[in-house]
Design an enzyme around this catalytic site. Structure first.
Site, PDB file in Angstrom:
ATOM      1  CE1 TYR A  79     -13.300   4.188  -8.483  1.00 40.49           C
ATOM      2  CE2 TYR A  79     -15.179   4.034  -8.977  1.00 40.49           C
ATOM      3  CZ  TYR A  79     -14.132   3.426  -8.172  1.00 40.49           C
ATOM      4  OH  TYR A  79     -14.869   2.062  -6.974  1.00 40.49           O
TER       5      TYR A  79
ATOM      6  CB  ILE B 187     -11.855   4.359  -3.956  1.00 38.71           C
ATOM      7  CG1 ILE B 187     -12.007   5.182  -2.930  1.00 38.71           C
ATOM      8  CG2 ILE B 187     -11.176   3.320  -4.536  1.00 38.71           C
ATOM      9  CD1 ILE B 187     -12.435   4.411  -1.896  1.00 38.71           C
TER      10      ILE B 187
ATOM     11  CG  ASP C 191      -2.412   1.021   0.992  1.00 41.45           C
ATOM     12  OD1 ASP C 191      -1.971   2.124   0.356  1.00 41.45           O
ATOM     13  OD2 ASP C 191      -3.142   0.314   0.928  1.00 41.45           O
ATOM     14  CG  ASN C 192      -0.101   4.974  -2.218  1.00 43.86           C
ATOM     15  OD1 ASN C 192      -0.928   4.212  -1.251  1.00 43.86           O
ATOM     16  ND2 ASN C 192      -0.112   5.238  -3.781  1.00 43.86           N
ATOM     17  CG  LEU C 193       0.976   3.605   4.348  1.00 46.26           C
ATOM     18  CD1 LEU C 193       2.078   4.173   5.147  1.00 46.26           C
ATOM     19  CD2 LEU C 193      -0.098   2.944   4.369  1.00 46.26           C
TER      20      LEU C 193
ATOM     21  CB  ALA D 270      -8.464   1.445  -6.433  1.00 48.31           C
TER      22      ALA D 270
ATOM     23  CB  ILE E  25      -0.022  -0.980  -8.042  1.00 47.90           C
ATOM     24  CG1 ILE E  25      -0.747   0.141  -8.211  1.00 47.90           C
ATOM     25  CG2 ILE E  25      -0.326  -1.418  -6.838  1.00 47.90           C
ATOM     26  CD1 ILE E  25      -2.549  -0.012  -8.193  1.00 47.90           C
TER      27      ILE E  25
END
Length: 321
Positions: free
Chosen positions: A147, A83, A31-33, A81, A58
């Protein structure tokens, strides 16, 4: 199994991690937080099956290559993603890069290393139900926001890897998910926002006339669904919905949570072009393929969510004191 969860510190992601650990899988989280917190998975860090948290993106192909080469994953649950619908309208490039290109990068690694992919899509890709039984997987889609467009593009890429390469892929479309750990601010879900407004004594602002409906899925039911898709060989190559089969209007939801009609106010819709007027899920395919069905009622789910938001508020209060 050895499992990678992208977006695993996010709202749904952390519940997916919890369920996977409960089932004794070995779990890695990437996760990139950017839209979540490491605090969401703090409780799992002492679990011997929680192998590693990697802070990374990612879109970083070198990082992904290293992670997949060093660890022999059986399944990748791809939840990472952008979102937020309004963010995608304001800044379509970021959403496209995260949701479509980022997903392509994951698919490429899974193809190279023979890893099953469970791709988290969204009910926001749909247009509307063609009958009274709710929206099924064969109902029309409509990219009414960047999106939704980015998710549809990534869905198509995922399924192309199933058909072209025989890669085990499942595309999942949960309906509106709510529950503990969901953000209570502008990017949160409607249930969390309404509960926080109620606790803060603020009015409930509703976009448009409030007659639009949502099929609200409790997050632990959603996590069970997500995980089940990864376990099932029969699900490979399929698109599968998850919801409750019951919808509620936003007006009714606001009243259920606030118990005060005078607290409800209607405001101009910020993205009416992306609104789906009636979101009602037909989840019969999930029942048939995964033997899954929701267990938590809206009343019970709202109660659990309210208790969690209250506890967070009290914790913040204690820290301030």
């Amino acid at each position: 199994m050895n499992v990678l969860v992208t977006g695993g510190t996010g709202f749904i992601g952390r519940w997916v991690v919890k369920r996977l650990l409960k089932d004794k899988n070995q779990v890695w989280v990437l996760d990139n937080l950017a839209n979540s917190s490491i605090k969401n998975i703090n409780e799992f860090c002492e679990n011997p099956n929680f192998i590693k948290f990697v802070q990374g993106d990612i879109k970083d192909e070198e990082l992904l290559s290293n992670i997949f080469t060093l660890n022999k994953f059986d399944v990748c649950y791809h939840l990472a993603a952008s979102i937020n619908v309004q963010d995608s309208i304001d800044d379509p490039k970021t959403t496209f890069e995260n949701d479509t290109i980022g997903s392509f990068n994951i698919l490429e690694q899974c193809r190279k290393h023979h890893v099953k992919v469970v791709f988290m899509s969204t009910c926001m890709v749909y247009d509307r139900a063609c009958n009274q039984g709710g929206i099924s997987e064969i109902d029309p889609i409509k990219p009414a926001s960047p999106y939704a467009g980015a998710k549809i593009a990534a869905e198509n890429m995922a399924l192309s890897y199933y058909h072209a390469y025989g890669l085990p892929v499942v595309v999942i479309r949960p309906f509106n998910t709510y529950g503990p750990f969901q953000k209570t601010g502008g990017e949160g879900g409607v249930v969390a926002i309404f509960i926080k407004n109620k606790l803060d004594g603020k009015p409930q602002s509703i976009y448009g006339d409030g007659t639009q409906t949502r099929d609200l899925l409790y997050v632990e039911d959603c996590a069970d669904f997500v995980v089940s898709a990864g376990y099932s060989d029969e699900a490979n190559g399929h698109i599968i919905n998850a919801g409750t089969g019951i919808d509620i209007s936003i007006n009714e939801l606001a009243l259920l949570i606030s118990n005060d009609s005078s607290a409800i106010q209607h405001v101009q819709h910020i993205h009416p072009q992306s609104e789906i007027q009636k979101l009602l899920c037909n989840y019969s395919k999930a029942q048939n393929l995964l033997k899954w069905e929701p267990k938590v009622s809206l009343k019970e789910g709202v109660k659990r969510t309210k208790e969690w938001i209250k506890s967070i508020k009290e914790t913040h209060k204690e820290h301030e004191e």
